[in-house]
Design an enzyme around this catalytic site. Structure first.
Site, short mmCIF file in Angstrom:
data_model
loop_
_atom_site.label_atom_id
_atom_site.label_comp_id
_atom_site.label_asym_id
_atom_site.label_seq_id
_atom_site.Cartn_x
_atom_site.Cartn_y
_atom_site.Cartn_z
N GLY A 5 7.29 -7.19 -15.61
CA GLY A 5 6.15 -6.26 -15.61
C GLY A 5 6.51 -4.87 -16.06
O GLY A 5 7.64 -4.60 -16.50
N TYR A 57 -5.71 -4.84 -1.37
CA TYR A 57 -4.36 -4.54 -1.89
C TYR A 57 -3.64 -3.57 -0.96
O TYR A 57 -2.47 -3.76 -0.63
CB TYR A 57 -4.53 -3.94 -3.28
CG TYR A 57 -3.31 -3.39 -3.96
CD1 TYR A 57 -3.00 -2.04 -3.88
CD2 TYR A 57 -2.50 -4.21 -4.73
CE1 TYR A 57 -1.89 -1.52 -4.54
CE2 TYR A 57 -1.38 -3.70 -5.40
CZ TYR A 57 -1.09 -2.34 -5.30
OH TYR A 57 0.00 -1.83 -5.95
N PRO A 112 5.39 4.56 -5.10
CA PRO A 112 5.14 5.23 -6.38
C PRO A 112 3.70 5.69 -6.51
O PRO A 112 2.80 5.08 -5.91
CB PRO A 112 5.44 4.15 -7.43
CG PRO A 112 6.02 2.99 -6.69
CD PRO A 112 5.57 3.11 -5.28
P1 NAP Z 1 2.76 -5.85 -13.50
O1 NAP Z 1 3.10 -5.17 -14.78
O2 NAP Z 1 1.41 -6.42 -13.31
O3 NAP Z 1 3.86 -6.99 -13.22
C1 NAP Z 1 3.68 -7.82 -12.11
C2 NAP Z 1 4.91 -8.69 -12.03
O4 NAP Z 1 4.79 -9.56 -10.91
C3 NAP Z 1 5.09 -9.56 -13.28
O5 NAP Z 1 6.46 -9.68 -13.57
C4 NAP Z 1 4.53 -10.90 -12.81
O6 NAP Z 1 5.12 -12.01 -13.48
C5 NAP Z 1 4.97 -10.89 -11.35
N1 NAP Z 1 4.17 -11.79 -10.54
C6 NAP Z 1 2.85 -11.69 -10.27
N2 NAP Z 1 2.47 -12.71 -9.47
C7 NAP Z 1 3.57 -13.48 -9.25
C8 NAP Z 1 3.82 -14.67 -8.53
N3 NAP Z 1 2.85 -15.29 -7.86
N4 NAP Z 1 5.07 -15.18 -8.53
C9 NAP Z 1 6.07 -14.55 -9.20
N5 NAP Z 1 5.90 -13.41 -9.90
C10 NAP Z 1 4.66 -12.89 -9.93
O7 NAP Z 1 2.99 -4.86 -12.26
P2 NAP Z 1 3.70 -3.43 -12.22
O8 NAP Z 1 2.72 -2.39 -12.64
O9 NAP Z 1 5.04 -3.53 -12.90
O10 NAP Z 1 3.92 -3.25 -10.65
C11 NAP Z 1 5.18 -3.48 -10.07
C12 NAP Z 1 5.07 -3.05 -8.62
O11 NAP Z 1 4.69 -1.67 -8.57
C13 NAP Z 1 4.00 -3.81 -7.85
O12 NAP Z 1 4.48 -4.13 -6.55
C14 NAP Z 1 2.84 -2.82 -7.76
O13 NAP Z 1 2.06 -3.04 -6.60
C15 NAP Z 1 3.58 -1.52 -7.70
N6 NAP Z 1 2.82 -0.33 -8.15
C16 NAP Z 1 2.30 -0.29 -9.42
C17 NAP Z 1 1.61 0.87 -9.84
C18 NAP Z 1 1.05 0.98 -11.24
O14 NAP Z 1 0.40 2.01 -11.52
N7 NAP Z 1 1.28 0.02 -12.12
C19 NAP Z 1 1.47 1.95 -8.97
C20 NAP Z 1 2.03 1.87 -7.70
C21 NAP Z 1 2.71 0.73 -7.30
P3 NAP Z 1 4.48 -12.49 -14.90
O15 NAP Z 1 4.71 -11.38 -15.86
O16 NAP Z 1 5.26 -13.72 -15.24
O17 NAP Z 1 3.02 -12.75 -14.63
O1 GFB Z 2 -5.66 3.53 -12.64
P1 GFB Z 2 -6.98 3.33 -11.99
O2 GFB Z 2 -7.78 2.13 -12.41
O3 GFB Z 2 -6.83 3.19 -10.43
O4 GFB Z 2 -7.85 4.66 -12.24
P2 GFB Z 2 -6.75 4.25 -9.24
C1 GFB Z 2 -9.20 4.66 -11.91
C2 GFB Z 2 -9.83 6.01 -12.30
O5 GFB Z 2 -9.87 6.11 -13.74
C3 GFB Z 2 -11.26 6.05 -11.82
C4 GFB Z 2 -11.24 6.11 -14.17
O6 GFB Z 2 -11.64 7.39 -11.59
C5 GFB Z 2 -12.00 5.48 -13.01
O7 GFB Z 2 -13.38 5.90 -13.06
N1 GFB Z 2 -11.38 5.32 -15.41
C6 GFB Z 2 -12.03 5.75 -16.51
C7 GFB Z 2 -10.90 4.10 -15.64
N2 GFB Z 2 -12.01 4.79 -17.47
C8 GFB Z 2 -11.28 3.76 -16.94
C9 GFB Z 2 -10.89 2.50 -17.48
O8 GFB Z 2 -11.21 2.11 -18.61
N3 GFB Z 2 -10.13 1.70 -16.67
C10 GFB Z 2 -9.76 2.07 -15.41
N4 GFB Z 2 -8.99 1.24 -14.67
N5 GFB Z 2 -10.14 3.28 -14.85
C11 GFB Z 2 -5.35 2.32 -8.30
C12 GFB Z 2 -5.46 1.25 -7.24
O9 GFB Z 2 -6.31 3.29 -8.05
O10 GFB Z 2 -4.09 2.94 -8.24
C13 GFB Z 2 -4.40 0.22 -7.48
O11 GFB Z 2 -6.76 0.66 -7.29
C14 GFB Z 2 -3.06 0.82 -7.78
O12 GFB Z 2 -4.33 -0.58 -6.33
C15 GFB Z 2 -3.13 2.03 -8.67
O13 GFB Z 2 -2.40 1.14 -6.61
C16 GFB Z 2 -1.82 2.75 -8.73
O14 GFB Z 2 -5.68 5.23 -9.49
O15 GFB Z 2 -8.11 4.73 -8.94
#
Ligand code: NAP
Ligand code: GFB
Length: 328
Positions: A12, A143, A170
């Site tokens: 990911g 979540y 994060p």
């Molecule tokens: P991501 O890009 O969606 O990647 C998710 C990963 O989890 C992929 O490698 C996926 O494998 C694997 N996965 C999902 N379901 C699985 C299952 N059932 N069994 C085994 N592997 C599985 O997520 P990310 O953004 O890197 O997030 C990584 C961590 O950071 C997560 O715990 C997320 O909650 C946390 N986080 C993310 C954000 C953000 O903004 N992205 C913010 C705060 C915290 P495949 O690729 O093979 O599907």
């Molecule tokens: O990154 P995001 O989807 O999640 O951002 P959160 C949502 C904000 O971006 C809202 C605006 O204010 C939306 O109205 N937005 C505008 C959009 N255009 C778009 C669009 O095309 N796509 C999306 N996705 N948003 C998430 C949590 O909250 O934060 C998750 O729901 C995760 O669980 C993530 O933890 C880090 O920042 O609002």
């Protein structure tokens, strides 16, 4: 001393960033060390919702350390649609990874929470002591509660079995190998994809919500370095926020403007205020992190004190170069 570091969710956004840093960073603090074997899992290695798959993976690799990233992840709109799935599937994954890590006596396990799990009605800035001080924003309670349970589980495993389990919190992350799905992705990759299509097809670029909500964004490769530091040097069971500072908070409109610049979109964009804004803000303090790493350098942004364009341009460039093969 040899160690086997298993990274769940290794394919990911965050996993790929950790892999990049381990392979490219030559510094003592963040680069790969002598005797370390890093394994980056994808769901093809096994479905972590299944106990037997999880045990088979641990039996195969015999990890000494685990960075647990695997989760069902998505932006605001995905969280609003699939609250039960986000709750149940993430709890299944987390219960298996934590309990099998205990069974295989790993030396250390670092799991991943998120700043979106904090209480919605709160004072600012939010810090690590406030995780359980009230209900999360209703848009992602599924979540959020699954993630909060990791902190509870860490403490229980530590008290009953002396397990060295901890977690990081994060803020919103972006970077190469993100998920660019138009509906279920996070805002930065989602708008990047939308803006790219608007430019390519000469169609309107529409931003969801009012553009007013505020967010802190951390570049995935900066977060990756911090993850490696936590794995090697952070000793607490208590979670630690990994984020840019409060002063680096930007609005969704700032994000849209930076993406327009990075993609080179020439047209006007508009806001679809029929779509939810979600949480207005979730301003997190990185004071605890900076006490440990006072000289850590975040990749610069260009909004406020932060030079957004460099990080966003790199991330957008990756998307444009990998459009055909990326997740979208
Ligand atoms: P991501 O890009 O969606 O990647 C998710 C990963 O989890 C992929 O490698 C996926 O494998 C694997 N996965 C999902 N379901 C699985 C299952 N059932 N069994 C085994 N592997 C599985 O997520 P990310 O953004 O890197 O997030 C990584 C961590 O950071 C997560 O715990 C997320 O909650 C946390 N986080 C993310 C954000 C953000 O903004 N992205 C913010 C705060 C915290 P495949 O690729 O093979 O599907
Ligand atoms: O990154 P995001 O989807 O999640 O951002 P959160 C949502 C904000 O971006 C809202 C605006 O204010 C939306 O109205 N937005 C505008 C959009 N255009 C778009 C669009 O095309 N796509 C999306 N996705 N948003 C998430 C949590 O909250 O934060 C998750 O729901 C995760 O669980 C993530 O933890 C880090 O920042 O609002």
């Amino acid at each position: 001393m040899s160690s086997v570091i298993l990274v769940t969710g290794g394919s990911g956004l965050v996993g790929k960033a950790i892999e990049w840093v381990i392979e490219n960073d030559k510094s003592e603090r963040f680069g790969k060390k002598e005797g370390e074997q890093w394994i980056f899992l994808t769901s093809k290695d096994g479905d972590l919702r299944q106990r037997e798959d999880t045990e088979a993976i641990f039996k195969k690799y015999k990890p000494t350390h685990v960075i647990h990233l695997a989760a069902v992840v998505g932006g605001l709109f995905k969280n609003m649609k699939y609250k039960l799935d986000m709750l149940r599937e993430n709890m299944l994954i987390n219960d298996n990874v934590l309990d099998v890590s205990k069974e295989f006596k790993v030396d250390k396990l670092v799991s991943c929470l998120s700043t979106c799990i904090f209480p919605d009605k709160t004072t600012y800035p939010i810090d690590e002591t406030m995780v359980h001080d009230g209900p999360p924003h209703e848009s992602n309670f599924g979540y959020a509660m699954a993630k909060r349970m990791i902190d509870v589980q860490n403490k229980a495993y530590n008290e009953q079995y002396g397990c060295n389990f901890t977690s990081v919190i994060p803020t919103n992350i972006f970077g190469p190998h993100d998920n660019y799905d138009l509906e279920d992705s996070h805002v930065l990759p989602g708008l990047t994809h939308k803006c790219y299509l608007a430019k390519k097809n000469n169609t309107p670029f529409i931003v969801g919500g009012t553009g007013k909500p505020l967010r802190q964004f951390i570049y995935s490769r900066d977060l990756a370095k911090l993850f490696i530091w936590v794995l090697r040097e952070y000793k607490e069971t208590e979670p630690i926020i990994l984020s840019v500072g409060e002063k680096d908070e930007v609005s969704i409109k700032d994000v849209a403007d930076a993406i327009v610049d990075a993609v080179g979109f020439q047209g006007e964009y508009s806001f679809d205020t029929t779509r939810a804004d979600g949480q207005y803000k979730k301003t997190a303090s990185n004071e605890k992190l900076l006490k440990y790493l006072p000289d850590f350098e975040f990749t610069p942004f260009n909004v406020g004190m932060y030079h957004f364009d460099i990080a966003v341009k790199e991330s957008t460039q990756w998307f444009l170069e990998n459009y055909e093969t990326c997740r979208r």
